[in-house]
Design an enzyme around this catalytic site. Structure first.
Site, PDB file in Angstrom:
ATOM      1  N   HIS A  99     -76.595 -28.929  15.800  1.00 54.87           N
ATOM      2  CA  HIS A  99     -76.473 -27.792  15.056  1.00 54.87           C
ATOM      3  C   HIS A  99     -76.196 -27.521  13.568  1.00 54.87           C
ATOM      4  CE1 HIS A  99     -76.631 -23.189  15.969  1.00 54.87           C
ATOM      5  NE2 HIS A  99     -75.629 -23.528  15.133  1.00 54.87           N
ATOM      6  N   SER A 137     -79.010 -20.279  12.835  1.00 51.12           N
ATOM      7  CA  SER A 137     -78.102 -19.844  13.582  1.00 51.12           C
ATOM      8  C   SER A 137     -78.010 -18.338  13.461  1.00 51.12           C
ATOM      9  CB  SER A 137     -76.586 -20.278  13.544  1.00 51.12           C
ATOM     10  OG  SER A 137     -75.998 -20.333  14.699  1.00 51.12           O
ATOM     11  N   ASP A 165     -78.176 -29.628  20.505  1.00 48.84           N
ATOM     12  CA  ASP A 165     -77.527 -28.631  20.124  1.00 48.84           C
ATOM     13  C   ASP A 165     -76.625 -28.085  20.897  1.00 48.84           C
ATOM     14  OD1 ASP A 165     -76.453 -26.023  19.128  1.00 48.84           O
ATOM     15  OD2 ASP A 165     -78.254 -25.905  17.832  1.00 48.84           O
TER      16      ASP A 165
END
Lengths: 279, 279
Positions: A257, A148, A224
């Site tokens: 995620h 991320s 995600d």
């Protein structure tokens, strides 16, 4: 350069250890964690994968949740996981999770009140590797990876410093922060409103005109929640068309995620890096 | 028997899912988590490993930190991880971490104020397996494993219910709670002062006179801070000398009480259980 050992746990015949130290780049005390594979004390120094975590993380999220040690022990790769920003009462902060402490974005801030401490780019590229190489049985062969915000960090830092690393990988990276809410908020605060100063911290901008030829592996889950608004993987696919090195951007069906996603593919990332770290 | 799905994450091509439900044994709402391997929907129902966690844990500690899914996916084993006590504002509690919520010790309490809700033994042996077998693509082949207080739970429950399980394993179990501070405190509160009532919840007492022949695997780190005062592995070694089944109690050099230890050997435990679950 004094390191204080604050914990250690044997894991997969190697060691997970946490340290604190005073950072001269960040002007505060910092913690990091290192995994040393079982062969690290047997002669040949081992290569190192630097792991950059996402928003709100400390040095521990990856170490406790990624399930990386079985493969890292087998391949003989050390892993260093750092914190995601400068820390402490004297360090500027914000009430939101996506700015300030826990949200350093791996850049050197130029704007008040952030410029005094927020120099994660220098910390990751200069200070921390020096510290690691001076204090642990490791070689100077390095790879860089992250998740991320840390995927953004790994890509931008790797692309700008190809001489320092052997390979780059990312999970769910924020690839085009100039064009997403997380990035625009952070870059405005840390770098100011001249968007020319943002480009050196945007993977999609960098990859269009880089000389870097490092191999790159990116995994992105198609379930995600942040994909559409924040991550913009399709923009990286487009921007990377003329990338001089090998780049493999994989969409993984059904994955989100979380660290459940990371743990599902971290062994493949370690095997990827091992080809170049142990070459 | 209504289940509410509260989260799901794809992991290693299988699924981690969390559910809440009203427990009739515990008279409160409870959460559990289940890992379903990728083959769980392809016809043959899969066997289940029940995981019992240690003091202070929820259903998530094992699921996020144990690194069990690679091997469980490969072997086709589902894993159910439950909470460690009844929960909620109406449930009796204590200010200390080793009594009350998070510290159910996998027994049926008989003393006020605990008896109303603290019936984890019934929950684990009766209610939860029924719920799991009614709602998921699993067979009735079960194994039981746990850590610390949960290792105590796995050993005592397995030894008393050999017809229900195929195999038993434990990490760092509290094997002789009648003789250690954690156990004496909890048993006094939950069961009262007649120590005859404690014996059915003490692995060392049970194993001396059991007809159970289930295979048992125990791993204990020799750098575990709790080994000398609380865990008493040597007492189990002695008590198990005439155990009718196979029992393998392994001391693991340098390992401590943490999930770093569990993650280092969980694949061996899964392979151990698989021999009997998939026989």
């Amino acid at each position: 350069m004094t390191l204080e050992n604050i914990s250690q746990n044997k894991v997969y015949q190697g060691w997970h250890k946490q340290y604190s130290h005073h950072s001269s780049s960040l002007q505060c005390d910092m913690q990091f964690a290192i995994f040393l594979p079982p062969n690290a004390r047997q002669g040949e120094p081992v290569p190192v994968l630097y792991w950059l975590s996402g928003l709100t993380c400390s040095d521990q999220n990856f170490m406790q949740k990624a399930g990386a040690f079985r493969k890292a022990a087998e391949l003989g790769i050390a892993i260093v996981a750092m914190d995601t920003s400068p820390r402490g009462e004297q360090v500027a902060d914000d009430d939101n999770y996506d700015l300030g402490q826990g949200a350093g974005f791996y850049l050197n801030a130029t704007q008040a009140p952030w410029a005094e401490h927020y120099r994660m780019y220098d910390y990751v590229t200069q200070e921390l590797p020096k510290l690691i190489e001076a204090n642990f049985p490791v070689s100077n062969r390095k790879a860089i990876a992250g998740h991320s915000m840390g995927g953004h960090g790994a890509l931008t830092i790797g692309l700008k410093n190809p001489q320092q690393y052997c390979s780059i990988s990312a999970f769910s990276p924020i690839v085009n922060p100039m064009q997403c809410p997380w990035g625009q908020k952070a870059f405005s605060a840390y770098l100011g409103h001249d968007i020319e100063t943002w480009k050196p911290y945007d993977s999609c901008e960098l990859i269009k005109q880089t000389d870097c030829q490092l191999p790159i592996l990116v995994d992105q889950g198609d379930a995600d929640n942040f994909l559409l608004e924040q991550l913009h993987t399709d923009t990286l696919v487009e921007a990377a068309k003329n990338y001089p090195g090998e780049i493999n951007i994989r969409m993984q069906a059904g994955y989100d995620h979380s660290y459940f996603f990371i743990s599902s593919f971290i062994e493949e990332h370690l095997a990827f890096h091992s080809q170049f770290l142990n070459a």
